[in-house]
Design a protein around this motif. Structure first.
Motif, PDB file in Angstrom:
ATOM      1  N   ILE A  77     -17.211 -25.347  -0.438  1.00  0.00           N
ATOM      2  CA  ILE A  77     -18.524 -25.984  -0.302  1.00  0.00           C
ATOM      3  C   ILE A  77     -18.637 -27.089  -1.345  1.00  0.00           C
ATOM      4  CG2 ILE A  77     -21.020 -25.642  -0.475  1.00  0.00           C
ATOM      5  CD1 ILE A  77     -20.619 -22.795   0.454  1.00  0.00           C
ATOM      6  N   PRO A  78     -18.870 -28.333  -0.916  1.00  0.00           N
ATOM      7  CA  PRO A  78     -18.977 -29.441  -1.876  1.00  0.00           C
ATOM      8  C   PRO A  78     -20.135 -29.225  -2.850  1.00  0.00           C
ATOM      9  CG  PRO A  78     -18.799 -30.258   0.373  1.00  0.00           C
ATOM     10  CD  PRO A  78     -19.030 -28.788   0.479  1.00  0.00           C
ATOM     11  N   GLU A  79     -19.957 -29.727  -4.052  1.00  0.00           N
ATOM     12  CA  GLU A  79     -21.013 -29.600  -5.053  1.00  0.00           C
ATOM     13  C   GLU A  79     -22.250 -30.386  -4.629  1.00  0.00           C
ATOM     14  OE1 GLU A  79     -21.244 -30.382  -9.788  1.00  0.00           O
ATOM     15  OE2 GLU A  79     -19.359 -29.595  -8.997  1.00  0.00           O
ATOM     16  N   MET A  80     -22.024 -31.566  -4.053  1.00  0.00           N
ATOM     17  CA  MET A  80     -23.117 -32.374  -3.497  1.00  0.00           C
ATOM     18  C   MET A  80     -22.916 -32.414  -1.990  1.00  0.00           C
ATOM     19  SD  MET A  80     -25.027 -33.481  -6.044  1.00  0.00           S
ATOM     20  CE  MET A  80     -25.825 -34.965  -5.495  1.00  0.00           C
ATOM     21  N   MET A  81     -23.498 -31.447  -1.295  1.00  0.00           N
ATOM     22  CA  MET A  81     -23.244 -31.308   0.132  1.00  0.00           C
ATOM     23  C   MET A  81     -24.179 -32.194   0.950  1.00  0.00           C
ATOM     24  SD  MET A  81     -22.486 -27.924   2.364  1.00  0.00           S
ATOM     25  CE  MET A  81     -23.967 -27.028   1.971  1.00  0.00           C
ATOM     26  N   HIS A  82     -23.645 -32.764   2.038  1.00  0.00           N
ATOM     27  CA  HIS A  82     -24.418 -33.579   2.958  1.00  0.00           C
ATOM     28  C   HIS A  82     -24.320 -32.991   4.363  1.00  0.00           C
ATOM     29  CE1 HIS A  82     -24.106 -36.340  -0.433  1.00  0.00           C
ATOM     30  NE2 HIS A  82     -25.113 -37.017   0.083  1.00  0.00           N
ATOM     31  N   VAL A  83     -25.131 -33.542   5.237  1.00  0.00           N
ATOM     32  CA  VAL A  83     -25.193 -33.040   6.613  1.00  0.00           C
ATOM     33  C   VAL A  83     -23.819 -33.044   7.272  1.00  0.00           C
ATOM     34  CG1 VAL A  83     -26.032 -33.609   8.922  1.00  0.00           C
ATOM     35  CG2 VAL A  83     -27.628 -33.564   7.004  1.00  0.00           C
ATOM     36  N   TRP A  84     -23.056 -34.122   7.058  1.00  0.00           N
ATOM     37  CA  TRP A  84     -21.764 -34.221   7.737  1.00  0.00           C
ATOM     38  C   TRP A  84     -20.767 -33.154   7.290  1.00  0.00           C
ATOM     39  CZ3 TRP A  84     -23.702 -38.332   4.761  1.00  0.00           C
ATOM     40  CH2 TRP A  84     -23.166 -38.475   3.483  1.00  0.00           C
ATOM     41  N   ASN A  85     -20.946 -32.601   6.083  1.00  0.00           N
ATOM     42  CA  ASN A  85     -20.065 -31.510   5.644  1.00  0.00           C
ATOM     43  C   ASN A  85     -20.259 -30.271   6.506  1.00  0.00           C
ATOM     44  OD1 ASN A  85     -20.908 -32.741   2.495  1.00  0.00           O
ATOM     45  ND2 ASN A  85     -18.808 -32.787   3.244  1.00  0.00           N
ATOM     46  N   ILE A  86     -21.484 -30.030   6.942  1.00  0.00           N
ATOM     47  CA  ILE A  86     -21.760 -28.887   7.827  1.00  0.00           C
ATOM     48  C   ILE A  86     -21.324 -29.214   9.247  1.00  0.00           C
ATOM     49  CG2 ILE A  86     -23.577 -27.426   8.803  1.00  0.00           C
ATOM     50  CD1 ILE A  86     -25.074 -27.680   6.185  1.00  0.00           C
ATOM     51  N   GLU A  87     -21.533 -30.467   9.662  1.00  0.00           N
ATOM     52  CA  GLU A  87     -21.120 -30.858  11.017  1.00  0.00           C
ATOM     53  C   GLU A  87     -19.610 -30.722  11.200  1.00  0.00           C
ATOM     54  OE1 GLU A  87     -24.565 -34.104  12.208  1.00  0.00           O
ATOM     55  OE2 GLU A  87     -22.711 -34.818  11.289  1.00  0.00           O
ATOM     56  N   ASP A  88     -18.853 -30.934  10.126  1.00  0.00           N
ATOM     57  CA  ASP A  88     -17.390 -30.831  10.217  1.00  0.00           C
ATOM     58  C   ASP A  88     -16.905 -29.413  10.503  1.00  0.00           C
ATOM     59  OD1 ASP A  88     -17.054 -33.509   9.792  1.00  0.00           O
ATOM     60  OD2 ASP A  88     -16.639 -33.338   7.641  1.00  0.00           O
ATOM     61  N   LEU A  89     -17.790 -28.423  10.387  1.00  0.00           N
ATOM     62  CA  LEU A  89     -17.413 -27.035  10.663  1.00  0.00           C
ATOM     63  C   LEU A  89     -17.255 -26.767  12.156  1.00  0.00           C
ATOM     64  CD1 LEU A  89     -19.829 -25.206   8.197  1.00  0.00           C
ATOM     65  CD2 LEU A  89     -17.345 -25.407   7.942  1.00  0.00           C
ATOM     66  N   PHE A  90     -17.844 -27.619  12.991  1.00  0.00           N
ATOM     67  CA  PHE A  90     -17.899 -27.354  14.428  1.00  0.00           C
ATOM     68  C   PHE A  90     -16.860 -28.178  15.181  1.00  0.00           C
ATOM     69  CE2 PHE A  90     -22.102 -26.686  12.572  1.00  0.00           C
ATOM     70  CZ  PHE A  90     -22.267 -25.339  12.859  1.00  0.00           C
TER      71      PHE A  90
END
Length: 282
Positions: free
Chosen positions: A196-209
């Motif tokens: 999990i990135p220290e500074m997480m953005h929306v695209w970090n979660i989108e990359d899970l799918f």
């Protein structure tokens, strides 16, 4: 230099300050106020002064204690009942006063002593204004502090509620920076062994799918539940299909509202429907 300063005081009046002068004869003190203030209200009776106080945003009340139409101490109590911390100054003639203790115990902000000296009065009025401005700033700071406290409590409550929701859920701001997320989001990262990135953005979660379509970008979603969008999450034996629900939260403060996404796993429902269809055909 002194004459220039006095001239400036006489020409540049203060428009943001409201003064109420209560006196049977204000002819002596009024010119001293008119050198400084644009908003001056004059009353010669108790009823008139209280009415003016109720209908205008008075910052300072000045009461001449030598009067037969009103009792100055009663007026002080009346103003205090209306606004407990209102600034009140008394005009006092110590030569004719028989009860000096009453002025000391009157709970007022300042005193102007007769015979009135214009230079001293001017200095004392500026000192009073400075104190009143400081009090106003203190009130503003305190109000802001209370609002921040309420905001923090509301934000904390929202986060605790979100943490208990048994679905992946996260919140983000206008810059698509993730503000907070629950343990179910953490689980999605852990299953795929992603940090999990220290500074997480929306695209970090989108990359899970898997195979995320452009119209499924979280930032472009309409508010409410989107049944037509399916977010496929697959890793080895783990297979999930989510549909999103988006809503905004706006707290009562100067902060911008933020968006919240809830991902509902519909895989059990799809399997149930598939089983039902198989049984129905059989």
């Amino acid at each position: 230099m002194i004459e220039t300063s006095e001239a400036l005081l006489k020409t540049k009046k203060i428009d943001t300050f409201f003064v109420l002068l209560v006196a049977q004869d204000g002819s002596t003190f009024l010119p001293l106020l008119e050198n400084l203030f644009s908003n001056i209200f004059i009353a010669s009776t108790q009823a008139e002064s209280l009415e003016l106080f109720d209908t205008h945003p008075i910052d300072l009340v000045i009461i001449d204690t030598q009067a037969s139409r009103y009792h100055w101490l009663t007026l002080v109590h009346q103003f205090r009942l209306k606004v407990y911390d209102i600034s009140i100054a008394l005009i006092v003639d110590m030569l004719t006063c028989n009860d000096t203790d009453s002025f000391i115990l009157a709970d007022v902000t300042s005193h102007f002593f007769k015979p009135l000296n214009p230079k001293i009065i001017n200095f004392e009025l500026h000192d009073l204004m400075h104190k009143i401005y400081l009090k106003k700033e203190s009130k503003i700071f305190q109000d802001l502090k209370e609002r921040r406290k309420i905001q923090s409590l509301a934000f904390y409550t929202i986060r605790r509620i979100i943490e208990e929701i048994p679905s992946p859920i996260f919140a983000y701001n206008a810059n698509e920076k993730i503000l907070f997320y629950n343990k179910n989001i953490i689980e999605l990262f852990e299953i795929k062994q992603r940090t999990i990135p220290e500074m997480m953005h929306v695209w970090n979660i989108e990359d899970l799918f898997e195979n995320l379509q452009k119209e499924a970008h979280f930032g472009s979603l309409n508010h409410g539940k989107s049944f037509h969008l399916h977010y496929v999450y697959a890793h080895q034996e783990t297979q999930k299909i989510f549909i999103p629900t988006k809503f905004s939260i706006a707290l009562e403060n100067d902060e911008e509202p933020f968006d919240v996404i809830v991902l509902t796993d519909i895989t059990p429902l799809l399997l149930q429907n598939e089983l039902f269809s198989t049984l129905y055909k059989g």
